[in-house]
Design a protein around this motif. Structure first.
Motif, PDB file in Angstrom:
ATOM      1  N   LYS A   1       0.829  -1.206   0.000  1.00  0.00           N
ATOM      2  CA  LYS A   1       0.000   0.000   0.000  1.00  0.00           C
ATOM      3  C   LYS A   1       0.863   1.254   0.000  1.00  0.00           C
ATOM      4  O   LYS A   1       1.835   1.358   0.748  1.00  0.00           O
ATOM      5  N   LEU A   2       0.487   2.212  -0.859  1.00  0.00           N
ATOM      6  CA  LEU A   2       1.159   3.510  -0.914  1.00  0.00           C
ATOM      7  C   LEU A   2       0.403   4.515  -0.063  1.00  0.00           C
ATOM      8  O   LEU A   2      -0.826   4.439   0.040  1.00  0.00           O
ATOM      9  N   ASP A   3       1.115   5.434   0.508  1.00  0.00           N
ATOM     10  CA  ASP A   3       0.474   6.532   1.226  1.00  0.00           C
ATOM     11  C   ASP A   3       0.162   7.608   0.190  1.00  0.00           C
ATOM     12  O   ASP A   3       0.902   8.565   0.010  1.00  0.00           O
ATOM     13  N   TYR A   4      -0.922   7.402  -0.531  1.00  0.00           N
ATOM     14  CA  TYR A   4      -1.307   8.276  -1.630  1.00  0.00           C
ATOM     15  C   TYR A   4      -2.524   9.078  -1.195  1.00  0.00           C
ATOM     16  O   TYR A   4      -3.565   8.502  -0.875  1.00  0.00           O
ATOM     17  N   PRO A   5      -2.428  10.405  -1.174  1.00  0.00           N
ATOM     18  CA  PRO A   5      -3.484  11.210  -0.561  1.00  0.00           C
ATOM     19  C   PRO A   5      -4.750  11.411  -1.383  1.00  0.00           C
ATOM     20  O   PRO A   5      -5.791  11.699  -0.822  1.00  0.00           O
TER      21      PRO A   5
ATOM     22  N   TYR B   1      -9.887   0.245  -3.346  1.00  0.00           N
ATOM     23  CA  TYR B   1      -9.942   1.703  -3.192  1.00  0.00           C
ATOM     24  C   TYR B   1      -8.701   2.304  -2.548  1.00  0.00           C
ATOM     25  O   TYR B   1      -8.791   3.258  -1.776  1.00  0.00           O
ATOM     26  N   GLU B   2      -7.536   1.722  -2.859  1.00  0.00           N
ATOM     27  CA  GLU B   2      -6.273   2.245  -2.347  1.00  0.00           C
ATOM     28  C   GLU B   2      -5.232   2.117  -3.453  1.00  0.00           C
ATOM     29  O   GLU B   2      -5.422   1.387  -4.414  1.00  0.00           O
ATOM     30  N   ALA B   3      -4.131   2.831  -3.298  1.00  0.00           N
ATOM     31  CA  ALA B   3      -3.042   2.772  -4.280  1.00  0.00           C
ATOM     32  C   ALA B   3      -1.967   1.811  -3.786  1.00  0.00           C
ATOM     33  O   ALA B   3      -1.646   1.794  -2.596  1.00  0.00           O
ATOM     34  N   TYR B   4      -1.416   1.013  -4.709  1.00  0.00           N
ATOM     35  CA  TYR B   4      -0.425  -0.002  -4.354  1.00  0.00           C
ATOM     36  C   TYR B   4       0.763   0.031  -5.295  1.00  0.00           C
ATOM     37  O   TYR B   4       0.644   0.426  -6.452  1.00  0.00           O
ATOM     38  N   TYR B   5       1.878  -0.428  -4.793  1.00  0.00           N
ATOM     39  CA  TYR B   5       3.091  -0.663  -5.554  1.00  0.00           C
ATOM     40  C   TYR B   5       3.312  -2.172  -5.508  1.00  0.00           C
ATOM     41  O   TYR B   5       3.156  -2.787  -4.453  1.00  0.00           O
ATOM     42  N   VAL B   6       3.646  -2.780  -6.633  1.00  0.00           N
ATOM     43  CA  VAL B   6       3.829  -4.228  -6.659  1.00  0.00           C
ATOM     44  C   VAL B   6       5.320  -4.551  -6.578  1.00  0.00           C
ATOM     45  O   VAL B   6       6.101  -4.168  -7.446  1.00  0.00           O
ATOM     46  N   VAL B   7       5.710  -5.237  -5.524  1.00  0.00           N
ATOM     47  CA  VAL B   7       7.089  -5.687  -5.309  1.00  0.00           C
ATOM     48  C   VAL B   7       7.223  -7.066  -5.955  1.00  0.00           C
ATOM     49  O   VAL B   7       6.295  -7.877  -5.897  1.00  0.00           O
TER      50      VAL B   7
ATOM     51  N   LEU C   1      16.428  -3.191 -23.130  1.00  0.00           N
ATOM     52  CA  LEU C   1      15.808  -2.243 -22.219  1.00  0.00           C
ATOM     53  C   LEU C   1      15.591  -2.932 -20.878  1.00  0.00           C
ATOM     54  O   LEU C   1      14.992  -3.996 -20.799  1.00  0.00           O
ATOM     55  N   ILE C   2      16.137  -2.341 -19.844  1.00  0.00           N
ATOM     56  CA  ILE C   2      15.916  -2.864 -18.493  1.00  0.00           C
ATOM     57  C   ILE C   2      14.777  -2.054 -17.899  1.00  0.00           C
ATOM     58  O   ILE C   2      14.855  -0.829 -17.808  1.00  0.00           O
ATOM     59  N   ILE C   3      13.725  -2.732 -17.528  1.00  0.00           N
ATOM     60  CA  ILE C   3      12.552  -2.060 -16.993  1.00  0.00           C
ATOM     61  C   ILE C   3      12.715  -1.911 -15.492  1.00  0.00           C
ATOM     62  O   ILE C   3      12.862  -2.894 -14.773  1.00  0.00           O
ATOM     63  N   ILE C   4      12.700  -0.674 -15.048  1.00  0.00           N
ATOM     64  CA  ILE C   4      12.837  -0.379 -13.621  1.00  0.00           C
ATOM     65  C   ILE C   4      11.535   0.247 -13.155  1.00  0.00           C
ATOM     66  O   ILE C   4      11.099   1.257 -13.709  1.00  0.00           O
ATOM     67  N   PRO C   5      10.895  -0.354 -12.173  1.00  0.00           N
ATOM     68  CA  PRO C   5       9.628   0.230 -11.695  1.00  0.00           C
ATOM     69  C   PRO C   5       9.860   1.589 -11.063  1.00  0.00           C
ATOM     70  O   PRO C   5      10.887   1.835 -10.464  1.00  0.00           O
ATOM     71  N   CYS C   6       8.890   2.500 -11.265  1.00  0.00           N
ATOM     72  CA  CYS C   6       8.982   3.849 -10.696  1.00  0.00           C
ATOM     73  C   CYS C   6       8.594   3.820  -9.237  1.00  0.00           C
ATOM     74  O   CYS C   6       7.752   3.119  -8.841  1.00  0.00           O
TER      75      CYS C   6
END
Length: 175
Positions: free
Chosen positions: A57-61, A145-151, A170-175
């Motif tokens: 979970k991201l702390d996304y306001p 209903y929340e924002a997530y980052y996938v590890v 191309l090496i894909i690096i997650p933002c």
């Protein structure tokens, strides 16, 4: 790591058992909902400890409206814009801190515009809240209903593998 994984699995089984017992009796009390929340946290911790694909979970306001966010995406392969209605009355929202355009539409909807740069690819759509429990990441931390980052993203690994055949890989690096 083995002892930590074992302890998390043990705690998770205890919580599942207790929540299941309350659920059988339709005893949906504060304890039941607290156990459900604890279960989600432990599932996420266990997935991370095992090195599995995990939604963090991201702390996304500026969360999207749970009613009808009506999302739109505009992308050109380098920049991607996400446009959606935000949840009203968000405690972190302040008109003094943000640019607000008054379009005099007569509606109280507040729209968010999120810009992603160097966006290689995106997915749009998917499981709605009634089918979220069918999503592969649901048992690995994903909620509604929340924002997530996938590890440890399997999608990013697959995209990287596809691009690995190019001589300027191309090496894909997650933002």
């Amino acid at each position: 790591m083995g002892a930590k994984v074992h302890e998390l699995e043990k705690r998770l089984e205890e919580i599942k058992y207790r929540a299941n017992e309350l659920g059988k009796k339709c005893n949906f009390t504060e304890e039941f909902y607290a156990l459900s929340a604890d279960k989600r946290i432990l599932q996420r911790e266990l997935s991370l400890a095992k090195g599995l694909e995990t939604a963090v979970k991201l702390d996304y306001p500026y969360l999207w409206s749970a009613g009808a966010p009506l999302p739109h995406i505009v992308s050109n392969g380098y920049k991607t814009f996400l446009i959606y209605y935000i949840q009203e009355n968000h405690p972190k929202w302040s008109a003094q801190e943000h640019d607000i355009a008054d379009l005099n539409t007569g509606h109280d909807d507040i729209t968010a515009l999120v810009k992603f740069t160097r966006c290689y690819s995106y997915k749009f759509g998917g499981a709605n809240d009634e089918a979220l429990h069918g999503h592969p990441l649901f048992e690995h931390g994903l909620g509604a209903y929340e924002a997530y980052y996938v590890v440890n993203s399997l999608w990013i690994k697959a995209e990287s593998k596809i691009n690995s055949v190019h001589h300027c890989s191309l090496i894909i690096i997650p933002c």
